[in-house]
Design a protein around this motif. Sequence first.
Motif: not given
Length: 123
Positions: A80-87
């Motif tokens: 789960m992440t709020g930084m989907f694109e970066m990771l």
Amino acid sequence: MSKKILIVDDEIGIRLLLKEILIQDGHQIYQAKTGEEALDKITVTPFDLLIIDYHLPILDGVSVLKRLQEKDIYLPCIFMTGMFEMLIDELEEMDFVTGIIAKPFHVHELLKLVRGTLYERRH
């Protein structure tokens, strides 16, 4: 059949929401609020699935996954992440990441991913 799922997130609200949803779906739920706590639990309990957040105190989610990889511990993982694109590129290189979900997430989308990981994938 009940599966053991470890939820790792430092936000109690997220952990409680996921716990309630996944218990209703028939699973045994365990929780950790830090990456180190998660690693400790994983070494003593055989989990069927790990649901982990990126932003964790001391040891972030990616570092937890790297330590598992170093120890040759295979555990299917939903990240789960709020930084989907970066990771996304870094996470897709890890064999046991079976799904990545952006925060905030839809409950039905998460359940579909959990069920797909637990019951449709063959490891």
